[in-house]
Design an enzyme around this catalytic site. Structure first.
Site, mmCIF file in Angstrom:
data_model
loop_
_atom_site.group_PDB
_atom_site.id
_atom_site.type_symbol
_atom_site.label_atom_id
_atom_site.label_comp_id
_atom_site.label_asym_id
_atom_site.label_seq_id
_atom_site.Cartn_x
_atom_site.Cartn_y
_atom_site.Cartn_z
ATOM 1 N N CYS A 169 -48.874 -62.370 -47.897
ATOM 2 C CA CYS A 169 -48.455 -63.304 -48.962
ATOM 3 C C CYS A 169 -49.397 -63.279 -50.162
ATOM 4 C CB CYS A 169 -48.339 -64.718 -48.415
ATOM 5 S SG CYS A 169 -47.142 -64.849 -47.094
ATOM 6 N N HIS B 76 -48.590 -69.492 -54.471
ATOM 7 C CA HIS B 76 -47.684 -68.885 -53.492
ATOM 8 C C HIS B 76 -46.844 -70.025 -52.924
ATOM 9 C CE1 HIS B 76 -46.022 -67.082 -50.019
ATOM 10 N NE2 HIS B 76 -46.877 -67.608 -49.159
ATOM 11 N N ASN C 136 -40.234 -69.390 -48.663
ATOM 12 C CA ASN C 136 -41.441 -68.569 -48.721
ATOM 13 C C ASN C 136 -41.027 -67.090 -48.749
ATOM 14 O OD1 ASN C 136 -43.757 -67.097 -48.179
ATOM 15 N ND2 ASN C 136 -44.522 -68.507 -46.619
HETATM 16 O O1 UT7 Z 1 -47.033 -67.724 -46.259
HETATM 17 C C1 UT7 Z 1 -48.213 -67.766 -45.536
HETATM 18 C C2 UT7 Z 1 -48.744 -69.102 -45.495
HETATM 19 N N1 UT7 Z 1 -47.935 -69.931 -44.620
HETATM 20 C C3 UT7 Z 1 -48.076 -71.232 -44.687
HETATM 21 O O2 UT7 Z 1 -48.829 -71.678 -45.522
HETATM 22 C C4 UT7 Z 1 -47.368 -72.098 -43.694
HETATM 23 C C5 UT7 Z 1 -48.260 -73.237 -43.336
HETATM 24 N N2 UT7 Z 1 -47.691 -74.181 -42.360
HETATM 25 C C6 UT7 Z 1 -46.668 -74.991 -42.632
HETATM 26 O O3 UT7 Z 1 -46.076 -74.930 -43.688
HETATM 27 C C7 UT7 Z 1 -46.328 -76.056 -41.599
HETATM 28 O O4 UT7 Z 1 -47.332 -76.110 -40.615
HETATM 29 C C8 UT7 Z 1 -44.945 -75.887 -40.929
HETATM 30 C C9 UT7 Z 1 -43.842 -76.179 -41.926
HETATM 31 C C10 UT7 Z 1 -44.802 -74.462 -40.399
HETATM 32 C C11 UT7 Z 1 -44.791 -76.858 -39.765
HETATM 33 O O5 UT7 Z 1 -44.965 -78.175 -40.231
HETATM 34 P P1 UT7 Z 1 -45.907 -79.206 -39.439
HETATM 35 O O6 UT7 Z 1 -45.825 -80.474 -40.140
HETATM 36 O O7 UT7 Z 1 -47.244 -78.544 -39.319
HETATM 37 O O8 UT7 Z 1 -45.142 -79.329 -38.074
HETATM 38 P P2 UT7 Z 1 -45.700 -79.069 -36.599
HETATM 39 O O9 UT7 Z 1 -45.749 -77.595 -36.326
HETATM 40 O O10 UT7 Z 1 -46.935 -79.869 -36.351
HETATM 41 O O11 UT7 Z 1 -44.567 -79.733 -35.753
HETATM 42 C C12 UT7 Z 1 -44.304 -81.140 -35.779
HETATM 43 C C13 UT7 Z 1 -43.129 -81.430 -34.892
HETATM 44 C C14 UT7 Z 1 -43.240 -80.782 -33.508
HETATM 45 O O12 UT7 Z 1 -42.644 -81.634 -32.583
HETATM 46 P P3 UT7 Z 1 -43.560 -82.552 -31.617
HETATM 47 O O13 UT7 Z 1 -44.447 -81.596 -30.887
HETATM 48 O O14 UT7 Z 1 -44.313 -83.442 -32.550
HETATM 49 O O15 UT7 Z 1 -42.554 -83.249 -30.760
HETATM 50 C C15 UT7 Z 1 -42.418 -79.522 -33.663
HETATM 51 O O16 UT7 Z 1 -41.898 -79.089 -32.436
HETATM 52 O O17 UT7 Z 1 -41.944 -80.867 -35.505
HETATM 53 C C16 UT7 Z 1 -41.300 -79.994 -34.581
HETATM 54 N N3 UT7 Z 1 -40.692 -78.896 -35.314
HETATM 55 C C17 UT7 Z 1 -39.453 -78.976 -35.820
HETATM 56 N N4 UT7 Z 1 -38.516 -79.935 -35.792
HETATM 57 C C18 UT7 Z 1 -37.364 -79.685 -36.419
HETATM 58 C C19 UT7 Z 1 -41.244 -77.714 -35.627
HETATM 59 N N5 UT7 Z 1 -40.355 -76.988 -36.316
HETATM 60 C C20 UT7 Z 1 -39.253 -77.743 -36.442
HETATM 61 C C21 UT7 Z 1 -38.003 -77.535 -37.075
HETATM 62 N N6 UT7 Z 1 -37.096 -78.527 -37.038
HETATM 63 N N7 UT7 Z 1 -37.711 -76.396 -37.720
#
Ligand code: UT7
Length: 318
Positions: free
Chosen positions: A112, A245, A275
């Site tokens: 990225c 980005h 992204n």
């Molecule tokens: O391009 C390279 C750079 N990339 C990035 O910068 C990406 C950086 N990371 C992110 O943007 C975020 O971490 C994500 C968008 C990928 C995830 O967001 P988050 O707020 O960190 O969510 P999380 O992974 O902590 O998940 C929170 C909850 C979990 O459920 P529990 O364990 O709290 O019950 C996940 O299972 O959300 C759940 N979850 C979803 N729910 C609905 C994870 N993905 C999804 C989904 N839909 N697609």
């Protein structure tokens, strides 16, 4: 003497994948995606549509706007993680598609952060005096390495390409004022593919520990932007626009707060592009020009982080 930006162009595949489309594919919902990422839709390349097709269309767009012919370009750099083939480089495929005969062409792989690396390399090569005009492209069909059963990643990514043309000028107070590029392999396991050509003869699928990448992103993006500002002798108050980005709206918002800049200075296209990896900054840049955001004399800060980890920023005065 600095290298100046003389044109931009972009291309997005026709097909749009909305959050409601994703609701039918994995256990997710549009509200969650918008709240946690800011993404509403993303573009998807067709199976037969290659990264070089997207890149060539974006580049042709940039050449047309600058009234330039293929022979006016002698350096082509494509930043991509999703090359058409293992070799030749996608830049060479672009060279063929655009009929650019006498040019050096190669790819840059910094995931990225690829576009920031590519601009930095083009800037340095142009300053060496060996080239007269560079076509720098960020292009991806990143959705082709997505696991469509993994809701942690499949909701985030989209395809597209953005291109810029840069050339040397007599000016020392305009153009690319500074860049800083970094990498650190100690966190490579939080964002990588699960296969590779040398490892097991497969391209592999993207795997990410999103929360971990998120934590690195805000600190590293703010740090490298501060570093580039210092190198350029520019204060954060003198920055008119920040073009990050486009990974996640929450990262964009938190980084601009960390830099002590107002949110009004942010160019955000994450809602409509998702992204797009190395393509996201040049796509956002071209979007900014198309939407009359920028004025001559304004100063832009571009910044990115990606797999490696790699990260970096460029300060550009229009
Ligand atoms: O391009 C390279 C750079 N990339 C990035 O910068 C990406 C950086 N990371 C992110 O943007 C975020 O971490 C994500 C968008 C990928 C995830 O967001 P988050 O707020 O960190 O969510 P999380 O992974 O902590 O998940 C929170 C909850 C979990 O459920 P529990 O364990 O709290 O019950 C996940 O299972 O959300 C759940 N979850 C979803 N729910 C609905 C994870 N993905 C999804 C989904 N839909 N697609």
């Amino acid at each position: 003497m600095n290298n100046i930006l003389i044109s931009t162009g972009s291309y997005l595949p026709e097909k749009i994948l909305t959050n409601s489309d994703l609701e039918k594919m994995v256990e997710t919902n549009s509200e969650w995606i918008i709240e946690r990422t800011g993404i509403k839709e993303r573009h998807l390349a067709k199976p037969e549509e290659l990264t070089s097709d997207l890149a060539s269309k974006a580049a042709a767009n940039a050449l047309k706007k600058a009234s330039l012919k293929p022979e006016d370009i002698d350096l082509i750099i494509v930043a991509t993680t999703t090359p058409d083939l293992t070799f030749p480089a996608t830049a060479v495929c672009v060279q063929e598609k655009l009929g650019i005969k006498n040019a050096a062409a190669f790819d840059i792989q910094a995931v990225c952060t690829g576009f920031i690396y590519a601009v930095s390399v083009a800037d340095s090569l142009l300053k060496s005096g060996n080239f007269k005009r560079a076509l720098v492209i960020g292009a991806e069909t990143i959705t082709k390495i997505i696991d469509w059963t993994d809701r942690n990643t499949c909701i985030l990514f989209g395809d597209g390409a953005g291109a810029v043309i840069i050339e040397p000028s007599e000016k020392s107070d305009t153009g690319i004022l500074s860049f800083s590029i970094h990498s650190d392999c100690s966190s490579r396991n939080i964002l990588q593919t699960d296969s590779g050509v040398s490892l097991n003869q497969k391209a592999g699928l993207l795997r990410m520990e999103g929360k971990e990448v998120f934590k690195h992103a805000i600190v590293k993006l703010a740090d490298c932007t501060s570093e580039s500002l210092k190198k350029a002798g520019v204060t954060s108050e003198q920055i008119d626009w920040v073009i990050p980005h486009q990974a996640n709206q929450r990262i964009l918002d938190a980084t601009i707060v960390k830099l002590g800049m107002p949110k009004e200075k942010l160019i955000s296209t994450v809602a409509i592009h998702g992204n797009t990896s190395a393509a996201s900054i040049p796509l956002a840049l071209d979007w900014g020009f198309a939407n009359n955001k920028f004025q001559p004399g304004q100063t832009l800060a571009m910044q990115a982080i990606g797999g490696g980890l790699t990260w970096g920023s460029v300060i550009l005065k229009l």
